[in-house]
Design an enzyme around this catalytic site. Structure first.
Site, PDB file in Angstrom:
ATOM      1  N   LYS A 165       0.846  -1.200   0.000  1.00  0.00           N
ATOM      2  CA  LYS A 165       0.000   0.000   0.000  1.00  0.00           C
ATOM      3  C   LYS A 165       0.875   1.241   0.000  1.00  0.00           C
ATOM      4  O   LYS A 165       1.895   1.295   0.709  1.00  0.00           O
ATOM      5  CB  LYS A 165      -0.897  -0.014   1.250  1.00  0.00           C
ATOM      6  N   SER A 223      -9.627   1.936   3.283  1.00  0.00           N
ATOM      7  CA  SER A 223      -8.790   2.684   2.359  1.00  0.00           C
ATOM      8  C   SER A 223      -7.789   1.819   1.579  1.00  0.00           C
ATOM      9  O   SER A 223      -7.297   2.263   0.543  1.00  0.00           O
ATOM     10  CB  SER A 223      -8.015   3.755   3.133  1.00  0.00           C
ATOM     11  N   SER A 256      -9.620  -0.273   7.507  1.00  0.00           N
ATOM     12  CA  SER A 256      -9.065  -0.100   6.159  1.00  0.00           C
ATOM     13  C   SER A 256      -8.417  -1.338   5.552  1.00  0.00           C
ATOM     14  O   SER A 256      -8.097  -1.340   4.366  1.00  0.00           O
ATOM     15  CB  SER A 256      -8.045   1.045   6.143  1.00  0.00           C
TER      16      SER A 256
END
Lengths: 483, 492
Positions: A79, A154, A178
């Site tokens: 990420k 997210s 997330s």
């Protein structure tokens, strides 16, 4: 053989038998990304040089007959809120669009030390703020199950990459859900360890007391292996814990008969049948496995969203103060004087959701409001944590839906931040309590195409092994395709 | 402006000043408080920086244990109660030399509280209460001047960002600028004794802000205070406080009210100027620092630190007075800095002559050093060299006059006293035979004066001593000369 559909143990057995090389694995993934990712947009940037160099090292070690490191030759997506030395680390923000990280996050350092091949950096909501990955400053990521829908967020890019077989495993971050929520929406396994289990060093801070780095995978075993590599004390993170890390892949195989599973009634009020029916079937599967399922209550659940959004915005308002255009990142052109440089830089560099949270957080910390908001939220946080502690007197694991809704359409919730915040309603409680949680696939909806449903399991502090054990038993008993 | 007129003493005496000081002290750790960068002063800008002290994304602070030990040491020496658990907090504000946009400090749970420091307020000793001692990180430095493009740009040096500081906050117990000066002097002395800071005001390792208000003498209620900043020398402190106290009295006398504000001392204009009023005061939005665990100082650690505290100035002063039989004023001067005290103690011990050591250090050596523009720390004459000189003097090998000259030569050449004496042949003449011969010559040459002495004008003896000293170039032992003269001049 589809090199992009393998688990870690399949990769290791193939590498061991010389069926393929690490380099071939990396190349197969880059080719697939090339083909598929223009539709999904899981990745923001790729790092073929780094991945191939690492693959060659792994292949050389295999050729020398050395034993395989835990993630040797395993491609991984990272990420874009985790720092990767020499590679862009953008946080999906215009603010860091051209920022090249000068050091590696501890989690990244550990996976590479364990032999993993970093394929690239994945998309997310800007600074990890959001539940759909639509808050990326660059482009939204799409749900591989239905490209008209969001992957959740997210960590939507990491979840989508794993679901679309653009990487077998991925690193994400979880502040209020997330990792778990996008795992649920994309139909993969995602886990958040206990707060302090995994070092936060090199994770761009959103809300420090809630931020976690955690694994994604398509199987419980892969998640267990990845967690085992990244977990453990890091002297660079004062909040990382010195609690010993068990051998998760071994521990997860333990029998679950007699395991006590609590189902909190507060998590099922008004839940849609699309989700509820799947979860009920999941609960039945645990009963059949010999687990004792008990109804429980977590009475302060209703206050969790308000509490979470006060604490996380307060911390965010401070954590994001460093993006001021002075030392690195975006600096707006055409300003006169310091004040205007700050204003234009922060106005131009941050997207609307980030600005909204900075303003909320600034407000709740302001003198005269601190006690009514921040301090009260801290007290509620304590009560929520106590709810869990008391519940764990009676049960070993708590079972809930991960998300109240399956993947929604792109744009559907963008104009209603409150609706977006409510997507986190089942995940923020564990974040506030600091306990570990995992989301595993648990059936799908009757939409066309069907949408994945996620089941969340929670356990006591540092009892990740128990979560993996329950998740693994569930997976073994019927797979993730249908519950 | 009315403020520039001198206040009439009878008006001034109707008011009482109420002053509290906030003192920032840089700790002498080798590395910064939250990272391993060096704290060295004076190196090229931005040469001691890393991801942590630059406030790069993803970096996290790790507390320096040595900084805590030093802060605890200072807190204990200032008679504070050290909290078993304290907490770091973020103080949020934007400034280019503050890399993270917040300073890691301590707020409602400081390291230590409820201390005091004794000061000599003229007629009696007074305890000034210390509210708190807390730990924090320093900010960097903004450089607005000295570059070709300083008109349009400011430069930032972050070498100082993250250097450990302690903030020592006093209660508003000080009643005059003089007391504030005395408190700061005493505080600095204690800190220097502890060795936790060099307290160098020019380099910014000691910084002072003052809270100042006035009230009618005898009143209980505190007046509205102003905060005075930029007090970067002891002299400015006293001047600025005197100015501010007068300013406030003038405002009140004219029927006005004091505005709660921050004021800056302008040393060129010799006045304090309003900088920021209450409406524009910063809202620092303090909240507990989530990146650090609460700071625990268990009893074992605290007591371990306590054992490293040396004898402090007050105790030393008292001991010099009683043990070495020194006058109070001398004891105080010698205890005023660890350098002086150590020098004195070494010289006294080596020579076995504390009183004489005190005199030589406070008079002759001090004078010499001042002339050379040096301090005792870089004295060209070491304590053991001075002790040798003192012993030579005590044993009558040299006169005090010659001694002063030898000291001067020692300072200039770095040679030892004995060597200088041998080289120059200036050893004192204590040999009776030599002195008797000179004395007889002098008496023979001055029959009239000898007659006067014998007829009872004993005051002439001094004149004879002077003559003998002159004849021996000052090398004769005056005590011996006196004895011989008395014998030789005696009526026979």
């Amino acid at each position: 053989m589809d090199l992009c559909a393998l688990t870690i143990s399949e990769i290791h057995s193939g590498l061991g038998r010389k069926q393929f090389s690490a380099e071939e694995l990396a190349r197969a993934h880059f080719e697939r990304i090339e083909r598929e990712d223009s539709a999904v947009r899981a990745y923001l940037s790729l790092s073929p040089e780094r991945a191939l160099a690492q693959a060659k090292k792994v292949d050389a070690a295999i050729a020398r007959g050395e034993p395989l490191a835990p993630l040797a030759g395993v491609p991984i997506a990272v990420k874009d809120v985790l720092l990767t030395r020499g590679l862009p680390t953008t946080c999906a923000s215009k603010m860091l669009a051209h920022f090249i990280a000068p050091y590696d996050a501890t989690a990244v350092e550990r996976v590479e030390a364990a032999g993993a091949l970093v394929l690239g950096k994945t998309n997310c909501d800007e600074f990890a703020m959001g539940s759909s990955t639509e808050n990326s400053a660059f482009a939204p990521t799409r749900n591989p199950s239905d490209l008209t829908r969001v992957p959740g967020g997210s960590s939507g890019g990491s979840a989508a990459a794993v679901a679309a077989r653009l990487a077998p495993i991925a690193l994400g971050s979880d502040t209020g859900g997330s990792i778990r929520q996008p795992a649920a929406l994309c139909g993969v396994v995602g886990m958040m360890g206990t707060y302090g289990r995994v070092s936060r060093y090199g994770l761009v801070a959103f809300a420090s007391s809630l931020d976690h780095v955690g694994p994604f995978g398509r199987s419980v075993g892969d998640v267990a292996r990845l967690l085992g590599v990244i977990a453990g004390r890091d002297p660079k993170d004062s909040t990382s814990a010195g609690v010993p890390v068990p051998d998760y892949p071994a521990a997860m195989e333990a029998d679950v008969r007699g395991l006590k599973i609590g189902v909190p009634k507060e998590y099922f009020n008004g839940l849609s049948a699309a989700i509820g029916d799947n979860i009920e079937r999941g609960i039945d599967r645990f009963r059949k496995l010999g687990c004792a399922v008990k109804p429980i209550s977590l009475p302060h659940t209703d206050f969790a969203i308000a509490c979470y959004y006060i604490i996380c915005t307060a911390e965010a308002s401070s954590n994001l103060a460093r993006y001021d255009g002075v030392r690195f990142g975006y600096r707006a052109p055409g300003f006169s004087g310091l004040r205007e440089m700050y204003q234009k830089t922060r106005d131009g560099g941050f997207g609307p959701e980030v600005k909204r949270r900075i303003m909320l957080g600034t407000y709740v910390l302001s003198s005269g409001y601190y006690d009514a908001y921040y301090l009260k939220a801290q007290r509620v946080r304590t009560l929520i944590a106590r709810d869990f502690l008391e519940a764990f007197d009676d049960v070993d694991v708590i079972l809930t839906p991960t998300s109240p809704i399956p993947a929604f359409k792109l744009g559907e919730r963008m104009d209603d931040p409150l609706q977006m915040y409510l997507a986190d309603i089942y995940t923020v409680t564990a974040s506030l309590a600091g306990i570990p949680g995992i989301s595993i696939p648990c059936g799908s909806t009757r939409d066309n195409p069907p949408l994945p449903v996620g089941m969340q399991l929670l356990a006591r502090h540092f009892d990740e092994a128990r979560l993996l054990q329950a998740a693994r038993a569930f997976e073994r008993a019927g797979g993730f395709e249908a519950a | 402006m009315a403020q520039e007129t001198q206040l009439a003493p009878e008006v001034r005496s109707r008011y009482e000043a109420v002053i509290g000081l906030e003192v920032h002290v840089q700790l002498l750790t080798r590395s910064k408080i939250f990272c391993s960068c060096s704290t060295r002063f004076g190196d090229p800008p931005n040469s001691h920086v890393c991801a942590v002290c630059l406030g790069l994304p993803g970096a996290l602070p790790v507390l320096n244990r040595e900084a805590v030990s030093m802060a605890v040491k200072a807190a204990l020496a200032l008679n504070c109660a050290v909290n078993p658990q304290s907490r770091f907090a973020r103080k949020n504000y934007f400034y280019p030399d503050l890399p993270k946009g917040y300073q890691i400090s301590q707020y409602d749970e400081p390291l230590a509280e409820h201390g005091w420091l004794e000061i000599d307020s003229g007629e009696q000793m007074r305890r000034i209460h210390i509210t708190r001692v807390h730990l924090e990180e320093d900010a960097g430095k903004s450089l607005h001047e000295g570059f070709a493009d300083s008109e349009e740009k400011s430069y930032i040096d972050l070498n100082r960002a993250g250097v450990p500081l302690i903030e020592i906050v006093s209660e508003p117990d000080l009643r005059s600028p003089e007391e504030a000066y005395e408190y700061l002097t005493q505080l600095k002395t204690v800190i220097l004794y502890l060795g936790v800071s060099d307290c160098n005001m020019e380099e910014g390792s000691l910084r002072v802000d003052a809270n100042v208000s006035v009230r009618p003498s005898g009143a209980e209620k505190l007046g509205t205070k102003t905060e005075v900043k930029n007090l970067n020398s002891f002299r400015y402190l006293q001047k600025a406080l005197a100015y501010e106290v007068e300013r406030q009295i003038v405002v009140l006398e004219a029927g006005g009210g004091i505005e709660q504000e921050t004021r800056l001392w302008d040393s060129r204009a010799q006045k304090t100027l309003g900088m920021r009023s209450k409406e524009f005061a910063h809202d620092y939005r303090y909240f507990p620092e989530p990146d650090l665990l609460p700071l625990a100082v268990p009893e074992v650690w605290r007591e371990e630190v306590r054992r490293t505290i040396p004898e402090l100035p007050r105790a030393k002063e008292a001991r010099f007075e009683s043990e070495c039989a020194l006058p109070k004023q001398d004891a105080k001067l010698l205890a005023a800095s660890p350098a002086t005290a150590n020098f004195f103690e070494a010289a006294a011990k080596l020579s076995g002559e504390p009183k004489s050591s005190a005199n030589w250090i406070l008079n002759d050596l001090a004078f010499l050093l001042q002339e050379m523009g040096k301090s005792l720390e870089d004295s060209p004459v070491s304590a053991d060299q001075l002790a040798e000189l003192i012993v030579l003097y005590r044993d009558g090998k040299i006169s005090s006059k010659i001694g002063k000259e030898i000291l001067r030569t020692m300072a200039r050449t770095g040679k030892r006293a004995a060597d200088i004496i041998a080289e120059q042949g200036i050893e004192q003449i204590s040999d009776s035979g030599k002195i008797v011969a000179v004395v007889r010559d002098v008496i023979t040459a001055n029959p009239r004066q000898a007659e006067q002495f014998r007829s009872g004008k004993t005051a002439t003896l001094g004149w004879f001593v002077g003559q003998v000293m002159k004849a021996t170039n000052g090398q004769a032992n005056p005590q011996k000369v006196r004895e011989v003269l008395e014998k030789e001049l005696a009526p026979r």
